[in-house]
Design an enzyme around this catalytic site. Structure first.
Site, mmCIF file in Angstrom:
data_model
loop_
_atom_site.group_PDB
_atom_site.id
_atom_site.type_symbol
_atom_site.label_atom_id
_atom_site.label_comp_id
_atom_site.label_asym_id
_atom_site.label_seq_id
_atom_site.Cartn_x
_atom_site.Cartn_y
_atom_site.Cartn_z
ATOM 1 N N SER A 101 41.337 -13.438 -102.176
ATOM 2 C CA SER A 101 41.444 -14.517 -101.198
ATOM 3 C C SER A 101 41.586 -13.979 -99.777
ATOM 4 O O SER A 101 40.706 -13.275 -99.294
ATOM 5 C CB SER A 101 42.602 -15.437 -101.585
ATOM 6 N N ASP A 239 38.636 -18.764 -95.197
ATOM 7 C CA ASP A 239 39.224 -17.482 -95.585
ATOM 8 C C ASP A 239 38.244 -16.740 -96.495
ATOM 9 O O ASP A 239 37.097 -17.170 -96.679
ATOM 10 C CB ASP A 239 40.584 -17.690 -96.247
ATOM 11 N N ASP A 241 37.673 -16.291 -99.680
ATOM 12 C CA ASP A 241 36.999 -16.951 -100.800
ATOM 13 C C ASP A 241 36.748 -18.427 -100.535
ATOM 14 O O ASP A 241 36.378 -19.165 -101.445
ATOM 15 C CB ASP A 241 37.789 -16.763 -102.094
ATOM 16 N N ASP A 243 38.475 -21.082 -100.031
ATOM 17 C CA ASP A 243 39.226 -22.225 -100.569
ATOM 18 C C ASP A 243 40.154 -22.813 -99.515
ATOM 19 O O ASP A 243 40.745 -23.864 -99.728
ATOM 20 C CB ASP A 243 39.977 -21.858 -101.848
#
Length: 458
Positions: A101, A239, A241, A243
């Site tokens: 992430s 960010d 990834d 999400d």
């Protein structure tokens, strides 16, 4: 095995610990978990833009196939919400996402997504930890196959349909992918809806420019400048990834995630009904918006898995947390920084987000929050929190105590609508003291009072 632990959102570690043999053990645990649940369906595997992520994804896919599962691997790095929605949309047995992430490039991680695409709850991750083992393989005739698949095309069409085919013609949007997996997805989705999109850091850089791919104000200087200086009407950043979503507006620059949640919920209530779910450290303005519409806000512990579960239990319209993760229940009970960009762009096209934020602050109050830390040994944390129960002064920082919550830590609600929260850090020998009020000065007073309340008990 002792190095593998599923925390708030999967297992993450630096690459000296996050190794292929351990990743393969996770793959075996998932295979055994699914087999025990009696779910023989296919499994999707996705991965982010880090250098090592595709290799780890291939290792997971091989272990699952060796255990008899059909495995779909994303043809390119993809956003976590795309994988989560694919699990839900196709009715898959589950999904595995290789990502750390917003963590810096020396980290990697893996999260398991159960059927439905919501984050895994502790009973699932505890079972996975219990099943960690060296990989095994069925006879060759009983093994599954691995094939590449394109997850983004169906997702993007769904996103356009979900947002009611928004018309963004004439809207100038600057988008910063931070070299992550939102590139070529979030920006292309906005452009397909008619926006003129200026793309920043949309090349793949596995090092993320040498920093954490986290969409905070201090890391988005170029994006903020483009919007506040008039070169774009609105700015978005994902960010690593994708999400989570950072939003930049002309008047405010980087929009505080608490205020962003309020804007999102208020906008969704224009055409929908339902309550909201928020974490204990997220603004109480959400509660006041809900009450004004005859709805209810539900408070849950920190961690989007608890937000997602609250969205399910209470059939909420939306769920969110102050760190910038938001989900819309009818779409997906998980954080999604891709669809959210399209939804907020549509809201801005109708009426600028700054105007919406102005109206919310005028009606429900400004949002000011802060946090300090108090050093506390891990073995004292529970005792300190327990000692607060039944031993509070009648007033804190000059205002009477109205209520106490224990959903996560110890939260004191005061009669003027402000609050003070004490909860343990999950990574350091510290207690975190949070406060929310209608001014920065009042927040400082509450934080000082909270520290004075806690420190003598450590």
């Amino acid at each position: 095995m002792e190095h593998i632990s599923f925390g708030t959102d999967g297992w993450r570690a630096t690459l000296d610990t996050f190794t292929e043999p351990r990743v393969r053990m996770v793959g075996q645990a998932v295979a055994d978990h699914l087999r025990a649940a009696g779910d023989p369906g296919a499994v999707a595997v996705g991965y982010d833009a880090r250098d090592t992520s595709r290799g780890f994804a291939d290792a997971l896919a091989e272990v699952l196939a060796d255990n008899g599962f059909e495995v779909l691997v994303s043809e390119r790095d993809c956003p976590t919400p795309v994988l989560a929605w694919t699990v839900r949309d196709r009715g898959l047995a589950g999904g595995l996402m290789v990502t750390a992430s917003h963590n810096p490039p020396e980290y990697n991680g893996v999260k398991f997504l159960p059927p439905g695409g919501a984050p895994a709850l502790p009973e699932v991750t505890d079972d996975l930890e219990d099943r960690l083992a060296e990989p095994t393989a069925l006879p060759e005739a009983d093994r599954g196959t691995v094939r590449e698949d394109t997850f983004t095309a169906a997702y993007c069409q769904h996103a356009v349909d979900f947002a009611a085919d928004p018309d963004l013609d004439g809207l100038r949007i600057a988008y910063d992918a931070m070299h992550g997996s939102g590139r070529g997805v979030t920006d292309d989705l906005l452009a397909a809806a008619g926006a003129s999109v200026e793309r920043l850091r949309t090349d793949r850089d596995p090092t993320f420019g040498g920093e954490s791919p986290e969409p905070t104000a201090e890391r988005l200087g170029d994006l903020v400048a483009r919007v506040t200086e008039g070169d774009a009407d609105l700015g978005f950043a994902n960010d690593g990834d994708a999400d989570r979503l950072g939003v930049i507006t002309p008047e405010r620059g980087s929009l505080d995630p608490n205020l962003l949640y309020a804007v999102l919920y208020d906008y969704l209530l224009d055409s929908g009904t339902g309550g909201a779910v928020r974490t204990v450290s997220t603004t109480s303005v959400i509660d006041r918006i809900a009450e004004a519409h005859g709805e209810r806000a539900v408070e849950v512990p920190v961690g989007f898995k608890w937000v997602a579960e609250g969205m399910r239990e209470h059939d909420a319209l939306v769920g969110g947390e102050e760190s910038g993760g938001f989900g819309i229940t009818a779409h997906l009970r998980n954080k999604d920084g891709v669809l959210l960009a399209l939804v907020l762009a549509a809201a801005h096209a109708e009426r600028p987000l700054d105007e919406r934020a102005d109206d919310i602050e005028a009606e429900f109050g400004e949002i000011h929050q802060g946090r300090v830390s108090v050093t506390c040994p891990d073995d004292r944390k529970a005792a300190v929190l327990d000692s607060l129960d039944g031993d509070l002064p009648e007033t804190i920082a000059g205002v009477a105590v109205a209520d106490v919550g224990t959903a996560d830590g110890f939260k004191v609600f005061l009669e003027d609508g402000t609050w003070l929260l004490v909860r343990p850090s999950g990574t350091e020998p510290k207690l975190r003291v949070y406060a929310e009020a209608d001014s920065a000065e009042r927040v400082e007073e509450l934080l000082a009072a909270g520290s004075d309340l806690v420190e003598p008990r450590v």
